[in-house]
Scaffold this active site. Sequence first.
Site, PDB file in Angstrom:
ATOM      1  N   SER A   1      21.865   5.998   1.834  1.00  0.00           N
ATOM      2  CA  SER A   1      22.774   5.533   2.877  1.00  0.00           C
ATOM      3  C   SER A   1      22.568   6.331   4.161  1.00  0.00           C
ATOM      4  O   SER A   1      22.464   5.764   5.242  1.00  0.00           O
ATOM      5  CB  SER A   1      24.229   5.659   2.406  1.00  0.00           C
ATOM      6  OG  SER A   1      24.489   4.789   1.342  1.00  0.00           O
ATOM      7  N   GLU A   2      22.546   7.652   4.055  1.00  0.00           N
ATOM      8  CA  GLU A   2      22.259   8.498   5.209  1.00  0.00           C
ATOM      9  C   GLU A   2      21.522   9.754   4.793  1.00  0.00           C
ATOM     10  O   GLU A   2      21.657  10.227   3.658  1.00  0.00           O
ATOM     11  CB  GLU A   2      23.536   8.913   5.942  1.00  0.00           C
ATOM     12  CG  GLU A   2      23.894   8.045   7.132  1.00  0.00           C
ATOM     13  CD  GLU A   2      24.724   6.873   6.700  1.00  0.00           C
ATOM     14  OE1 GLU A   2      24.858   5.928   7.499  1.00  0.00           O
ATOM     15  OE2 GLU A   2      25.249   6.885   5.586  1.00  0.00           O
ATOM     16  N   THR A   3      20.777  10.284   5.752  1.00  0.00           N
ATOM     17  CA  THR A   3      20.229  11.627   5.672  1.00  0.00           C
ATOM     18  C   THR A   3      20.821  12.433   6.821  1.00  0.00           C
ATOM     19  O   THR A   3      20.772  12.004   7.977  1.00  0.00           O
ATOM     20  CB  THR A   3      18.696  11.611   5.771  1.00  0.00           C
ATOM     21  OG1 THR A   3      18.153  10.883   4.654  1.00  0.00           O
ATOM     22  CG2 THR A   3      18.130  13.024   5.768  1.00  0.00           C
TER      23      THR A   3
ATOM     24  N   HIS B   1      30.536  10.631   4.720  1.00  0.00           N
ATOM     25  CA  HIS B   1      30.118  11.103   3.395  1.00  0.00           C
ATOM     26  C   HIS B   1      28.939  12.057   3.496  1.00  0.00           C
ATOM     27  O   HIS B   1      28.835  13.006   2.716  1.00  0.00           O
ATOM     28  CB  HIS B   1      29.810   9.916   2.457  1.00  0.00           C
ATOM     29  CG  HIS B   1      28.428   9.383   2.534  1.00  0.00           C
ATOM     30  ND1 HIS B   1      28.037   8.449   3.467  1.00  0.00           N
ATOM     31  CD2 HIS B   1      27.322   9.654   1.782  1.00  0.00           C
ATOM     32  CE1 HIS B   1      26.753   8.168   3.283  1.00  0.00           C
ATOM     33  NE2 HIS B   1      26.299   8.877   2.267  1.00  0.00           N
TER      34      HIS B   1
ATOM     35  N   TRP C   1      27.342  -3.453   5.995  1.00  0.00           N
ATOM     36  CA  TRP C   1      26.639  -2.976   7.203  1.00  0.00           C
ATOM     37  C   TRP C   1      25.161  -3.371   7.241  1.00  0.00           C
ATOM     38  O   TRP C   1      24.286  -2.538   7.425  1.00  0.00           O
ATOM     39  CB  TRP C   1      26.833  -1.470   7.354  1.00  0.00           C
ATOM     40  CG  TRP C   1      26.200  -0.596   6.302  1.00  0.00           C
ATOM     41  CD1 TRP C   1      26.082  -0.816   4.968  1.00  0.00           C
ATOM     42  CD2 TRP C   1      25.582   0.675   6.548  1.00  0.00           C
ATOM     43  NE1 TRP C   1      25.460   0.220   4.345  1.00  0.00           N
ATOM     44  CE2 TRP C   1      25.132   1.166   5.301  1.00  0.00           C
ATOM     45  CE3 TRP C   1      25.374   1.446   7.680  1.00  0.00           C
ATOM     46  CZ2 TRP C   1      24.482   2.389   5.166  1.00  0.00           C
ATOM     47  CZ3 TRP C   1      24.734   2.677   7.538  1.00  0.00           C
ATOM     48  CH2 TRP C   1      24.297   3.130   6.301  1.00  0.00           C
TER      49      TRP C   1
END
Length: 261
Positions: free
Chosen positions: A41-43, A70, A191
């Site tokens: 989802s993210e880094t 998060h 998203w």
Amino acid sequence: MYQVDAFTDMLFGGNYAAVVPLADWLPAELMQAVAAENNLSETAFVVRQADGGYAIRWFSPLAEIDFCGHATLAAAFVLFRLNPDIPVLRFRAAAVGELSLSREDDGLIHMDAPRLAPEPVAEPPALLFDGLSIRPDAVLVSRQAWFAVYADEGQVRAVEQDPELIRQLAPRDVVVTAPGHDVDFVSRYFWPANGGLEDMVTGSIHAGLAPYWAERLGRNELKALQASTRGGVLYCKVEAERVRISGYAVLYLEGCIHVPD
């Protein structure tokens, strides 16, 4: 690099994020390439500052993100683990200013975030209604997302998105939300324009969800569930200008990234 499951106390729950502590920033193109390779989802990339705080930037597989809750929780989990004597961490990001994070003895991490309450919309975009299989009772909007509000948790769990239509609402994403059965409120987050079809747990959107539900329910301390396939639990406390978003995290892996000089 560290990979962490955030907003959960069990491995393989919550939302996954990578955390990459750096001595100095890498080129943005390289950080984006790392995030795409990770395909999480993210880094989050963090750089320690001269005053002891940390600058933080977040990248989805597709783009740099203004604020990711998060991955911030995951970054705090890693830095508290590396620096167990630090009682409070301070992160700075261009879009949201300073974020303060603290930790309880049982591992619960508190994140102090700006209050980003959504506003009512007189005429929501038709794409939003067309892109959701169940018509919401109300629609609000923030800088981050369209808020589709339903009457019941079952509707939030059942609603399906049309990603091609929801993608056209860019740059905003879509959060669907309702009162919860065993928690104060539930949500899901779509998203496709900025990261993926559905985010597992979205800490940042609770800076808007918590103020909305605090006003509707008449209390400032709320327990929330993001009802994704992995699920995640968030504890929220709403104040005049800030929202405290709290949760647990679990380490999945740590390793080294090999990139060209």
